[in-house]
Design an enzyme around this catalytic site. Structure first.
Site, PDB file in Angstrom:
ATOM      1  N   ALA A  62       4.843   3.965   6.045  1.00 32.41           N
ATOM      2  CA  ALA A  62       3.575   4.506   5.520  1.00 32.41           C
ATOM      3  C   ALA A  62       2.405   4.232   6.452  1.00 32.41           C
ATOM      4  CB  ALA A  62       3.293   3.938   4.136  1.00 32.41           C
TER       5      ALA A  62
ATOM      6  N   THR B 103       2.874  -2.408   4.203  1.00 33.51           N
ATOM      7  CA  THR B 103       3.001  -0.953   4.007  1.00 33.51           C
ATOM      8  C   THR B 103       4.208  -0.633   3.150  1.00 33.51           C
ATOM      9  OG1 THR B 103       4.491  -0.714   5.906  1.00 33.51           O
ATOM     10  CG2 THR B 103       2.135  -0.292   6.296  1.00 33.51           C
ATOM     11  N   ASP B 104       4.155   0.482   2.459  1.00 31.79           N
ATOM     12  CA  ASP B 104       5.399   1.071   2.009  1.00 31.79           C
ATOM     13  C   ASP B 104       6.114   1.511   3.294  1.00 31.79           C
ATOM     14  OD1 ASP B 104       7.524   2.158   0.674  1.00 31.79           O
ATOM     15  OD2 ASP B 104       6.309   3.245  -0.801  1.00 31.79           O
ATOM     16  N   TRP B 105       7.404   1.783   3.170  1.00 32.11           N
ATOM     17  CA  TRP B 105       8.226   1.999   4.375  1.00 32.11           C
ATOM     18  C   TRP B 105       7.808   3.255   5.141  1.00 32.11           C
ATOM     19  CZ3 TRP B 105       8.434  -2.252   2.431  1.00 32.11           C
ATOM     20  CH2 TRP B 105       9.376  -3.217   2.744  1.00 32.11           C
TER      21      TRP B 105
ATOM     22  N   CYS C 210       0.846  -1.196   0.000  1.00 32.30           N
ATOM     23  CA  CYS C 210       0.000   0.000   0.000  1.00 32.30           C
ATOM     24  C   CYS C 210       0.882   1.247   0.000  1.00 32.30           C
ATOM     25  CB  CYS C 210      -0.978  -0.017   1.166  1.00 32.30           C
ATOM     26  SG  CYS C 210      -0.226  -0.292   2.769  1.00 32.30           S
TER      27      CYS C 210
END
Ligand code: NOJ
Length: 768
Positions: free
Chosen positions: A290, A286-288, A253
């Site tokens: 995020a 998650t994206d890092w 995401c």
């Protein structure tokens, strides 16, 4: 409107008539009035179809876990290795943990791996088999290094914004084209036993304000991509649907907000679109950094946080105890994660996570070979086919036994890559001035085992065939030897994660091209471009005889371009985007949305253009591009004839798809083939070549033309080949917001087949 929403929120929600906050926004955005409709509860993975056995094993595994172990499996921790993220081991159950790493064009930040071509380059090949093979070989490298999950491929951004900083990581600005290629790529990578995390879900179309920021003490939320439901389905969700259908075991995401709710806690996009409508069985990561909310993100459908979490940990079990979260949600999160491990057979003979990948590549470590000698052919072929020849006056190319070739431009030489983790996170002048560009910057910047720079490969060529070479790399106005047969000018156009591009052209490179062309009547320009590059400043110069968009070929860059320049390979790439004649032709989609002032606390990016991005917009507005989507020249010519259109699967023409249980990718009937189109393509020139035949469809009530088929065929000179396209129910449908369905349109469908989105010699129609 948006400014008012932000203003109201500042005042703490005064009693103006605005929508009630959605549950998605309550935890951390409680002062904001969101627009994403809530979808709860989070659907559990069903373990249907190909996932049955993996789910059975995962469920059994999860019953043996303590609550603490379950919680630990949902978030990253620092394992002090070179993986981009890690999930801890559960030693007592022989679970070794999970290593996840970037990126879609090669394993980043380590040694003994190849730097593969980037997404845009793969897109320019228009070659399904090659995309699969590239994925398979790249996946093998991740496997040998103990990487369980490859953080890619990229289908978001799709390239809505021409200056978008990460467009080069994805395949194309067209959803169909991206969808076909992501499907092949996911299947290729996962056939090597490595998972894919198709990213960035969803509508992550600009780098500007991708993350929240604090400016002068004010907290500014990330940009919100505001999209209507029809556009969401027909453009942004489309390729993700193909990735899910291909079995992508994870979806990442995105950073930014979608309809005002953060990408990693947006219950509409995660619980609704992804897990309900598309039947996604894997896990959302998650994206890092995020994650912006705790339990709310879990309830909205998030399954794993990277690289670690401040919000979950024991709060998850506390939330279960106090009734804010169901225990079944935590079990589902863990089941989805562990099921992917079984699904890819990573429970048997998988190397230890991140083996031979220290955090610091200069620290003592074992040499673990990721690359394999049998990848050589695919590596080179995928570098070759992503080059797109767009100008070739009087067939100056290929070079025919030239006596003297002069080489110019900063992009011809290799960089110093003794420092691994080449990232180049900076975007000031729009070019990488001191070396050739084989990849863009940021987390998709890969690490080559070697670099074949253009000048290196030309030196080898000169050694082989006796060509004499002159080169002048750094002068902007170099002298030209009057006896030179051809002047090759190498320039680049840079892009990186973290920034949108500063422009689609730069003055210095344009000056170099013009200066050389003023002195050399056979000037061949090769551009390594991480996205669209405008050429209007010199394309019509009579001495600019040939131009090649060389994109981002990976480490075989020079070797590939020399194969093409000397005619051992025939160009067969086509543009996966539109090159305009001038900046303004992209209209409001040239630049990213900037936060408004003074009410810029909640930047809004309204996707009011709907599906009309790139060539759809040019067609709709009647703007003539410099080089249209799908365009690319060859050293031969192709003639088109014998269009045939057959409606198959007669009887299945009701506007609604037959109902059926949802499988991965959605309703399986969306993939029922309904129409078959074929044509004959003749190689009418004097050399063998490959043609990408393209099918565009004018769907009633839709854009003028949309790509709905392509087929790349090798055809020896003088011979003909048949190209075939199958159109399935989704290809022929449009998304109906009221029915919440893909519906066939009754009326006449226009069929166009040809060489590009604007060169379409065959035309026919059928009626539904
Ligand atoms: C941030 C990037 O947006 C994403 O693409 C990448 O996979 C992660 N960082 C991990 O490096």
């Amino acid at each position: 409107m948006h400014a008012i929403a932000g203003f109201i929120s500042l005042l703490g929600g005064l009693s103006l008539a605005v929508a009630a906050p959605t549950q998605d926004n309550i935890t951390d955005d409680s002062h904001f009035f969101g627009q994403s409709p809530p979808v709860y509860p989070s659907p559990e993975g069903t373990g249907s179809g190909a996932w049955a056995s993996a789910y059975e094993k995962a469920r059994q595994f999860v019953t043996q876990l303590t609550d603490e172990e379950k919680v630990n499996l949902t978030a990253g921790y620092n394992a002090d290795n070179g993986c981009s993220g890690n999930i801890p081991a559960v030693p007592r159950l022989n679970f070794p943990g999970i290593c996840v790493s970037d990126a879609a064009n090669g394993l980043r930040g380590t040694d003994f791996v190849n730097a593969w071509s980037s997404g845009i380059h793969d897109g320019a090949c228009w070659n399904k088999t090659l995309t699969y093979q590239r994925g398979l070989h790249m996946g093998g490298e991740f496997h040998r290094k103990g990487v369980n999950l490859l953080l890619g491929p990229v289908v978001g951004p799709i390239g809505r914004v021409a200056e978008g900083g990460r467009n080069w990581e994805g395949f194309s600005t067209d959803p169909y084209h991206s969808g076909v290629l992501v499907y092949e790529n996911v299947r290729g990578i996962q056939a090597a036993g490595v998972g894919t995390s198709t990213k960035h879900y969803i509508a992550n179309e600009q780098e500007t304000n991708r993350n929240p920021e604090s400016v002068d003490g004010l907290d500014i939320a990330s940009a919100s991509s505001n999209i209507d439901d029809k556009t969401m389905h027909e453009l942004y969700l489309w390729p993700f649907q193909d990735a899910v259908r291909a079995g992508s075991v994870s979806i990442m995401c995105s950073y930014q907000r979608i309809n005002n709710s953060y990408g990693c806690q947006n219950s509409k996009t995660l619980n609704g679109l992804l897990k309900t409508e598309l039947g996604f069985q894997g896990y959302v990561v998650t994206d890092w950094y995020a994650q912006h909310g705790g339990i709310n993100s879990a309830n909205a459908g998030l399954d794993m946080v990277m690289p670690h979490t401040e919000w979950w940990n024991s709060n998850l079990t506390d939330a279960i105890a106090n009734g804010t979260m169901e225990a079944s949600r935590l079990d589902d999160m863990v089941t989805r994660i562990v099921a992917t491990w079984y699904q890819l057979n990573q429970d048997t003979d998988f190397p230890s996570p991140g083996v031979g990948m220290p955090a610091d590549v200069y620290a003592p470590h074992d040499a673990v070979m990721g690359k394999s000698a049998d990848s050589k052919e695919v590596l080179l072929q995928s570098a070759i086919e992503g080059h797109v020849l767009v100008k070739n006056t009087n067939d100056v190319l290929p070079l025919r036994s030239p006596k003297l070739v002069s080489v110019f431009g900063y992009d011809a030489v290799s960089p110093d890559i003794s420092l691994k983790k080449f990232q180049g996170f900076s975007q000031t002048i729009g070019i990488q001035k001191n070396h050739t560009l084989w990849v863009g910057g940021g987390s998709g910047a890969n690490d080559p085992a070697y670099i074949s720079a253009p000048l290196d490969a030309l030196q080898l060529q000169a050694y082989e065939d006796g060509t004499s070479l002159l080169w002048n790399i750094y002068d902007v106005d170099p002298a030209v030897d009057s006896t030179t047969d051809a002047c090759l000018v190498f320039v680049n156009s840079y892009a990186t994660e973290g920034y949108d591009r500063v422009g689609l052209a730069d003055d210095e490179s344009d000056a170099l091209v013009t200066n050389v062309a003023n002195k050399c009547n056979n000037t061949v320009v090769i551009i390594h471009n991480a996205g669209i590059r405008l050429v209007n400043n010199w394309i019509d110069h009579e001495n600019v005889t040939a131009v090649m968009f060389a994109h981002l070929p990976g480490q075989d860059s020079g070797r590939a371009v020399v194969e093409l320049l000397y005619g051992r390979s025939n160009p067969s790439g086509k543009l996966p985007y539109t090159v305009a004649k001038k900046n303004e032709d992209y209209g409001s989609l040239l630049r990213p949305t900037q936060p408004e002032s003074p009410y810029g606390l909640f930047p809004q990016s309204d996707f009011t253009e709907g599906v009309y991005i790139d060539y759809r917009a040019f067609d709709q507005q009647g703007i003539e591009p410099q080089f249209e989507f799908g365009f690319g020249l060859s050293y031969t010519t192709f003639d088109y004839s014998s269009l045939s259109i057959d409606q198959i699967n007669n009887g299945d023409t009701s506007s609604y798809p037959p109902s059926a249980p949802i499988v991965e990718g959605g309703n399986p009937h969306l993939w029922d083939d309904l129409v078959e189109v074929s044509a004959e393509v003749k190689n009418s020139g004097s050399v063998d070549g490959a043609e990408v035949a393209q099918l565009y469809l004018g769907i009633p009530n839709g854009p003028v033309r949309q790509l709905r088929g392509f087929d790349k065929v090798n055809i020896p000179k003088g011979e003909s080949g048949k190209v075939e396209f199958k159109l399935n129910r989704r290809d022929l449908s449009t998304w109906d917001v009221t029915a919440q369905q893909w519906l066939l349109q009754s009326g006449t469908y226009q069929v166009y087949v040809g060489r590009s989105s604007r060169d379409l010699p065959l035309q026919g129609e059928f009626t539904i």
